[in-house]
Design a protein around this motif. Structure first.
Motif, PDB file in Angstrom:
ATOM      1  N   ASP A   1       5.271  10.065  -7.769  1.00 34.79           N
ATOM      2  CA  ASP A   1       6.287  10.044  -6.691  1.00 34.79           C
ATOM      3  C   ASP A   1       5.852   9.657  -5.523  1.00 34.79           C
ATOM      4  O   ASP A   1       4.477   9.919  -5.271  1.00 34.79           O
ATOM      5  CB  ASP A   1       6.796  11.524  -6.439  1.00 34.79           C
ATOM      6  CG  ASP A   1       7.848  11.759  -7.631  1.00 34.79           C
ATOM      7  OD1 ASP A   1       8.847  10.680  -8.169  1.00 34.79           O
ATOM      8  OD2 ASP A   1       8.355  13.001  -7.984  1.00 34.79           O
ATOM      9  N   CYS A   2       6.420   9.018  -4.672  1.00 39.54           N
ATOM     10  CA  CYS A   2       5.858   8.410  -3.411  1.00 39.54           C
ATOM     11  C   CYS A   2       6.932   8.104  -2.585  1.00 39.54           C
ATOM     12  O   CYS A   2       7.886   7.833  -2.836  1.00 39.54           O
ATOM     13  CB  CYS A   2       4.836   7.349  -3.865  1.00 39.54           C
ATOM     14  SG  CYS A   2       5.719   5.824  -4.258  1.00 39.54           S
ATOM     15  N   LYS A   3       6.403   7.792  -1.191  1.00 37.88           N
ATOM     16  CA  LYS A   3       7.390   7.352  -0.279  1.00 37.88           C
ATOM     17  C   LYS A   3       6.609   5.922   0.425  1.00 37.88           C
ATOM     18  O   LYS A   3       5.558   5.921   0.919  1.00 37.88           O
ATOM     19  CB  LYS A   3       7.333   8.384   1.182  1.00 37.88           C
ATOM     20  CG  LYS A   3       8.251   7.979   2.003  1.00 37.88           C
ATOM     21  CD  LYS A   3       8.633   9.099   3.154  1.00 37.88           C
ATOM     22  CE  LYS A   3       9.780   8.911   4.069  1.00 37.88           C
ATOM     23  NZ  LYS A   3       9.983   9.846   4.913  1.00 37.88           N
TER      24      LYS A   3
ATOM     25  N   GLY B   1       9.786   1.661   4.736  1.00 38.78           N
ATOM     26  CA  GLY B   1      10.553   0.362   4.795  1.00 38.78           C
ATOM     27  C   GLY B   1      11.478   0.577   3.617  1.00 38.78           C
ATOM     28  O   GLY B   1      12.450   0.057   3.564  1.00 38.78           O
ATOM     29  N   ILE B   2      11.218   1.433   2.398  1.00 38.66           N
ATOM     30  CA  ILE B   2      12.171   1.441   1.455  1.00 38.66           C
ATOM     31  C   ILE B   2      12.362   2.983   1.285  1.00 38.66           C
ATOM     32  O   ILE B   2      13.518   3.422   0.877  1.00 38.66           O
ATOM     33  CB  ILE B   2      11.200   1.128   0.095  1.00 38.66           C
ATOM     34  CG1 ILE B   2      10.986  -0.533   0.272  1.00 38.66           C
ATOM     35  CG2 ILE B   2      12.142   1.164  -1.232  1.00 38.66           C
ATOM     36  CD1 ILE B   2      10.174  -1.105  -0.840  1.00 38.66           C
ATOM     37  N   GLY B   3      11.600   3.828   1.163  1.00 36.68           N
ATOM     38  CA  GLY B   3      11.818   5.402   1.097  1.00 36.68           C
ATOM     39  C   GLY B   3      11.110   5.789  -0.169  1.00 36.68           C
ATOM     40  O   GLY B   3      10.324   5.465  -0.696  1.00 36.68           O
ATOM     41  N   GLN B   4      11.741   7.000  -0.591  1.00 33.85           N
ATOM     42  CA  GLN B   4      11.256   7.603  -1.982  1.00 33.85           C
ATOM     43  C   GLN B   4      11.601   6.594  -3.128  1.00 33.85           C
ATOM     44  O   GLN B   4      12.334   6.339  -3.211  1.00 33.85           O
ATOM     45  CB  GLN B   4      12.169   8.989  -2.199  1.00 33.85           C
ATOM     46  CG  GLN B   4      11.695  10.164  -0.963  1.00 33.85           C
ATOM     47  CD  GLN B   4      10.296  10.555  -1.164  1.00 33.85           C
ATOM     48  OE1 GLN B   4       9.610  10.514  -0.326  1.00 33.85           O
ATOM     49  NE2 GLN B   4      10.131  11.121  -2.492  1.00 33.85           N
ATOM     50  N   MET B   5      10.270   6.797  -3.809  1.00 37.74           N
ATOM     51  CA  MET B   5      10.353   5.825  -5.252  1.00 37.74           C
ATOM     52  C   MET B   5       9.653   6.549  -6.066  1.00 37.74           C
ATOM     53  O   MET B   5       8.840   7.522  -6.020  1.00 37.74           O
ATOM     54  CB  MET B   5       9.791   4.702  -4.874  1.00 37.74           C
ATOM     55  CG  MET B   5      10.722   3.617  -4.087  1.00 37.74           C
ATOM     56  SD  MET B   5      10.133   1.966  -4.514  1.00 37.74           S
ATOM     57  CE  MET B   5      10.828   1.918  -6.263  1.00 37.74           C
TER      58      MET B   5
ATOM     59  N   LYS C   1       0.837  -1.391  -0.084  1.00 32.91           N
ATOM     60  CA  LYS C   1      -0.078   0.070  -0.186  1.00 32.91           C
ATOM     61  C   LYS C   1       0.865   1.251   0.001  1.00 32.91           C
ATOM     62  O   LYS C   1       1.593   1.307   0.819  1.00 32.91           O
ATOM     63  CB  LYS C   1      -1.009  -0.033   1.268  1.00 32.91           C
ATOM     64  CG  LYS C   1      -2.011   1.095   1.327  1.00 32.91           C
ATOM     65  CD  LYS C   1      -2.813   1.294   2.640  1.00 32.91           C
ATOM     66  CE  LYS C   1      -3.806  -0.008   2.405  1.00 32.91           C
ATOM     67  NZ  LYS C   1      -4.447   0.079   3.570  1.00 32.91           N
ATOM     68  N   VAL C   2       0.608   2.026  -1.000  1.00 27.79           N
ATOM     69  CA  VAL C   2       1.529   3.216  -1.117  1.00 27.79           C
ATOM     70  C   VAL C   2       0.319   4.530  -0.735  1.00 27.79           C
ATOM     71  O   VAL C   2      -0.403   4.684  -1.611  1.00 27.79           O
ATOM     72  CB  VAL C   2       1.960   3.378  -2.562  1.00 27.79           C
ATOM     73  CG1 VAL C   2       2.984   5.014  -2.413  1.00 27.79           C
ATOM     74  CG2 VAL C   2       2.884   2.363  -2.758  1.00 27.79           C
ATOM     75  N   LYS C   3       0.563   5.395   0.232  1.00 27.61           N
ATOM     76  CA  LYS C   3      -0.271   6.491   0.731  1.00 27.61           C
ATOM     77  C   LYS C   3       0.313   7.760   0.145  1.00 27.61           C
ATOM     78  O   LYS C   3       1.431   7.922  -0.072  1.00 27.61           O
ATOM     79  CB  LYS C   3      -0.513   6.542   2.181  1.00 27.61           C
ATOM     80  CG  LYS C   3      -1.102   5.111   2.781  1.00 27.61           C
ATOM     81  CD  LYS C   3      -1.010   5.371   4.284  1.00 27.61           C
ATOM     82  CE  LYS C   3      -1.543   4.149   4.899  1.00 27.61           C
ATOM     83  NZ  LYS C   3      -1.649   4.290   6.422  1.00 27.61           N
ATOM     84  N   ASN C   4      -0.631   8.649   0.081  1.00 30.20           N
ATOM     85  CA  ASN C   4      -0.261  10.137  -0.372  1.00 30.20           C
ATOM     86  C   ASN C   4       0.505  10.063  -1.502  1.00 30.20           C
ATOM     87  O   ASN C   4       1.770  10.741  -1.468  1.00 30.20           O
ATOM     88  CB  ASN C   4       0.391  10.788   0.854  1.00 30.20           C
ATOM     89  CG  ASN C   4       0.154  12.278   0.675  1.00 30.20           C
ATOM     90  OD1 ASN C   4      -0.424  12.613  -0.137  1.00 30.20           O
ATOM     91  ND2 ASN C   4       0.933  12.926   1.749  1.00 30.20           N
TER      92      ASN C   4
END
Length: 114
Positions: free
Chosen positions: A95-97, A100-104, A81-84
């Protein structure tokens, strides 16, 4: 009196309309159709997910397949799940955060809106 748009080439405000429906810039000589100008103003890019749903900034999406990424050599697992999210006008249009991984950066074709 109607307000004419500035020249798209040199941004001059001294444009005028001739009798045939064209707008002309006297400073650079650029001509364009007044009707074409109206059509380009409404051309906004629409971002869609894998299911065809329209995406907007701030939406929450789910990754629909495992995605390998360069750098640390990790994987974003299916169902993450990727929020915001933030939509950008590039090859990878999200672009997302990710926790456990960071910016992607992700492509919209690999996500589904929740």
């Amino acid at each position: 009196m109607s307000t004419l748009p500035p020249c798209p080439e040199c941004q001059s405000g001294f444009t005028y309309e001739d009798g045939s429906g064209h707008i002309i810039c006297p400073e650079c000589g650029h001509e364009w159709s007044a009707q074409a100008q109206e059509n380009t103003e409404s051309d906004e890019r629409v971002y869609r997910d894998a299911a065809g749903n329209v995406l907007q900034d701030g939406d929450t999406v789910t990754v629909i397949k495992d995605l390998k990424f360069k750098g640390a050599g990790g994987v974003v697992k299916m169902g993450t799940k990727v929020k915001n999210i933030r939509l950008v006008d590039r090859d990878h249009d999200i672009d997302c955060k990710i926790d456990g991984i960071g910016q992607m950066s992700l492509k919209s074709e690999f996500v589904k809106k929740i």
